[in-house]
Every structure is written in structure tokens, then in C-alpha cells.
Design an enzyme around this catalytic site. Structure first.
Site, PDB file in Angstrom:
ATOM      1  N   HIS A 221       0.798  -1.237   0.000  1.00 54.16           N
ATOM      2  CA  HIS A 221       0.000   0.000   0.000  1.00 54.16           C
ATOM      3  C   HIS A 221       0.823   1.274   0.000  1.00 54.16           C
ATOM      4  O   HIS A 221       0.487   2.245   0.689  1.00 54.16           O
ATOM      5  CB  HIS A 221      -0.951   0.000   1.198  1.00 54.16           C
TER       6      HIS A 221
ATOM      7  N   HIS B 165      -9.683   2.696  -0.160  1.00 52.72           N
ATOM      8  CA  HIS B 165      -9.729   1.535   0.728  1.00 52.72           C
ATOM      9  C   HIS B 165     -10.869   1.651   1.753  1.00 52.72           C
ATOM     10  O   HIS B 165     -10.710   1.288   2.916  1.00 52.72           O
ATOM     11  CB  HIS B 165      -8.388   1.403   1.464  1.00 52.72           C
TER      12      HIS B 165
ATOM     13  N   GLU C 276     -11.782  -2.962  -3.489  1.00 54.11           N
ATOM     14  CA  GLU C 276     -10.684  -2.076  -3.932  1.00 54.11           C
ATOM     15  C   GLU C 276     -10.475  -2.215  -5.443  1.00 54.11           C
ATOM     16  O   GLU C 276      -9.767  -3.104  -5.924  1.00 54.11           O
ATOM     17  CB  GLU C 276      -9.407  -2.423  -3.163  1.00 54.11           C
TER      18      GLU C 276
HETATM   19  C1  G6D Z   1      -4.611  -6.964   5.376  1.00 48.70           C
HETATM   20  O1  G6D Z   1      -4.342  -8.566   3.625  1.00 48.70           O
HETATM   21  C2  G6D Z   1      -5.099  -7.442   4.023  1.00 48.70           C
HETATM   22  C3  G6D Z   1      -4.967  -6.358   2.985  1.00 48.70           C
HETATM   23  O2  G6D Z   1      -5.545  -6.783   1.769  1.00 48.70           O
HETATM   24  C4  G6D Z   1      -5.651  -5.090   3.495  1.00 48.70           C
HETATM   25  O3  G6D Z   1      -5.524  -4.069   2.553  1.00 48.70           O
HETATM   26  C5  G6D Z   1      -5.012  -4.676   4.808  1.00 48.70           C
HETATM   27  O4  G6D Z   1      -5.166  -5.705   5.762  1.00 48.70           O
HETATM   28  C6  G6D Z   1      -5.668  -3.428   5.377  1.00 48.70           C
HETATM   29  O5  G6D Z   1      -3.215  -6.836   5.326  1.00 48.70           O
END
Ligand code: G6D
Length: 349
Positions: free
Chosen positions: A104, A179, A312
Site C-alpha cells: 500500500h 480503501h 478495492e
Molecule cells: C490486510 O491482507 C489485508 C490487505 O488486503 C488489506 O488491505 C489490509 O489488511 C488493510 O493486510
């Protein structure tokens, strides 16, 4: 439109909250820190407008926001294996902010920085335009990337349209999403296990034990990943499918949207709310909040798993390491552009 300074994050980042309400009572609140959407008031079948996204009670919690509630995520949403990638003749190393991988956009990325904001009010719609210059080398990414994210709220229809645009002075990688965690019950009256979801996708991406795509494109047929007809989120939570068990009993998977024209529909029968998501993106990551439980509280309630579901819309994660995936490479001077429209309606019984 209302605009107010709501406090400081990291002691010196003045955060402004924008609230736009249309003629029906549909209301969006968002802030210039991470372009975070903090609230969406949408109507149930009785015309009751209630909040349908997860959000914190205090500005300080958004300074942490380890689960990216409501935030715009980038330069690259999702994971990048071992925090390194090759682009042309160059190898780039970006932060490994999740064990041995990048996730991210890195330590701050787009979600934990202040964006400039301007408001454009029109008769038909109100647009909040966020801009941010991600400088060359920020989080290890190449090139000066000028980003623009617009949130447009229609006056007549309960619709939020998000457009992401970017242009860079060097070849780079860009894959941006929002998100938000949706919960159509309204004000967290229930979790999302009984929400029903439809995704026009025949293929999902298999994940490995680090939740990175293996590269395998898997047909959804005859599995709990088949959302071509409405299916309850609970199906994946209760399933013994190795992939749903792997990600903590639920979904955390990218689905490929054929021809970048996939429609995604989320409903909750009890409230009668329906969310229709249309996107130009090539994929959508369905995350059912399997790992949401934590110390945070929302409206006085401890955050628990499955309290929200993320849709997403983005390119597939880690595509820089999978040439057969739709690419996230943005060549010098080309425009990155992506649009996702969220329309809130009620189920017609
Ligand atoms: C966890 O695996 C999930 C991700 O896909 C998500 O974006 C994140 O939490 C907030 O790591």
C-alpha cells in the site's frame, strides 16, 4: 458544502474535513489527509440515511490508520514482493513495510500525507479535487508523479464518482485505489456476513502464504469465489477452501474484471441498501475484513472482524512481477487515469 479545520495529525498537519450533502440527504465526508472518506450517509428502504462506511471517532486514530480505513492508497496499492522491482535498466528498492514485502505505497504512501484540496460547486454536482506531488524517490519510487483525485457527488442521484489521474516525468509504477470498508446495515448495526455480493468475474488470483499473487489465474466455477450470481460474504468465511482459510477465513483476493467494465453489486436485505460499483479498472480486491479486529473502537464499539468489506477497484497487485497481469507501468509523460463510480440505491422487493 461545509469545510472545517478538525485538528492536527503528527502535531503539524492541519486536517480539513469536507462534507457534501445532496438534495436527497446523501452525504459524503472526507478529509485532505489521505483523501480519507470518513462517512457516507446512504438511505435504507425507509428513507433513513445512515453511515455505511467504517471510520474512526478521533483524528488521532487516522494518523495511525493501520487498516487504511477510507484512504486513497498508492503509489501502488497491494503488495510488491520483497520490496523491489526492475523497470527498464533500473532496479528500485521500496520499503518492506509488511514483513518481507511492500504494501500500500509504503510507510506513508498516499494514505498518510496531506493533499491540497479545492472545491468546485455546481448545480448538478459538487467536486472536491485533491492534488499531491509525490516527488522522485518518495518511498523509493522513481519520478515526480503529479496526482489528482476527484470526489464528485451528484445533486440528484446518491452517487459518488472517484477519478484518479497521474502524470510522471520518468517511467514509474502507479496503481491507486480507495480503501473504504462498506457496511450497508447502517451505523454498524450488523456485520457484513449476511451482505450479498455480485462480481462479474470468472477469474480470481491465487495467493501464497504471504498473500502475494502466485501468478495463477483460477476459474471461479463451482467455488465460493463464484460471485457471478449473488452470494453471501459468509460463504467464504465458513468455507474450508484452502484459499479462504489461508487469508484468515474469508476473502482477500483480486478478481479480474473482463474488459475493464465489471459491475459489482453489494446488498443487505435487512436494510434494503444496495451499492453498485462501476469501474474502468482491470481488477477488484475483495477483502472481507478478516483481520480487522484490533484495539480501535468505532462509535464506542471494539472493532471486530467482518465489520466491513472492501471493494478495492485497481490493477492486480504485484503486477510488476507478473508480465501476464494488466500492467501498472506508467511511461514518462503518459496519463494514468482510472474512474470508479459508487451508486447507492435501495433493493426493489
Ligand atoms: C490486510 O491482507 C489485508 C490487505 O488486503 C488489506 O488491505 C489490509 O489488511 C488493510 O493486510
Amino acid at each position: 458544502m461545509q469545510k472545517k479545520l478538525i485538528g492536527l495529525i503528527d502535531d503539524d498537519q492541519p486536517v480539513t474535513l469536507f462534507t457534501v450533502k445532496n438534495k436527497n440527504g446523501f452525504e459524503i465526508s472526507c478529509m485532505n489527509y489521505g483523501c480519507v472518506i470518513t462517512k457516507i450517509l446512504a438511505s435504507d428502504r425507509r428513507g433513513q440515511y445512515e453511515n455505511v462506511v467504517l471510520g474512526f471517532d478521533t483524528i488521532e486514530e487516522y494518523g495511525q490508520n493501520a487498516k487504511y480505513l477510507g484512504a486513497v492508497v498508492g503509489r501502488v496499492a497491494g503488495r510488491i514482493k520483497r520490496g523491489t522491482f526492475r523497470l527498464g535498466e533500473n532496479v528500485y528498492n521500496i520499503p518492506k513495510n509488511e514483513k518481507n514485502n511492500h504494501i500500500h505505497g509504503g510507510a506513508k504512501g498516499f494514505s498518510h500525507v496531506l493533499w491540497d484540496a479545492t472545491v468546485l460547486e455546481g448545480k448538478e454536482e459538487t467536486t472536491i479535487e485533491f492534488t499531491y506531488l509525490s516527488e522522485d524517490g518518495e518511498e523509493g519510487y522513481p519520478g515526480n508523479l503529479e496526482m489528482k483525485v476527484t470526489y464528485t457527488i451528484l445533486n440528484e442521484r446518491d452517487t459518488l464518482s472517484i477519478t484518479y489521474k497521474g502524470i510522471c516525468d520518468r517511467d514509474t509504477v502507479v496503481n491507486v485505489t480507495n480503501h473504504s470498508y462498506f457496511n450497508l446495515s447502517g451505523n454498524l448495526q450488523r456485520d457484513v456476513l449476511d451482505h450479498e455480493l455480485m462480481i462479474e468475474s470468472s477469474t480470481y488470483l491465487e495467493l501464497d502464504e504471504e498473500f502475494l499473487p502466485t501468478g495463477n489465474l483460477v476459474p471461479v466455477d463451482d467455488t465460493v469465489f463464484d460471485f457471478r450470481k449473488f452470494r453471501k460474504i459468509a460463504d467464504g468465511v465458513d468455507s474450508v477452501h484452502p484459499q479462504t482459510v489461508l487469508v484468515g477465513h474469508g476473502y482477500d483476493h483480486p478478481f479480474l474484471l473482463e474488459d475493464n467494465s465489471g459491475t459489482i453489486v453489494l446488498t443487505e436485505k435487512e436494510s434494503g441498501r444496495k451499492l453498485i460499483v462501476e469501474t474502468t479498472e482491470s481488477a477488484v480486491v475483495l477483502y472481507s475484513g478478516n483481520n480487522l479486529a484490533g484495539s480501535e473502537t468505532m462509535r464506542g464499539e471494539q472493532v471486530r472482524n467482518y465489520l466491513g468489506v472492501c471493494l478495492e477497484t485497481q490493477g492486480p497487485p504485484d503486477s510488476i512481477h507478473h508480465p501476464h497481469f494488466p500492467s501498472s507501468i506508467l511511461l514518462t509523460g503518459n496519463e494514468y487515469k482510472s474512474t470508479t463510480i459508487y451508486s447507492f440505491e435501495v433493493i426493489i422487493d
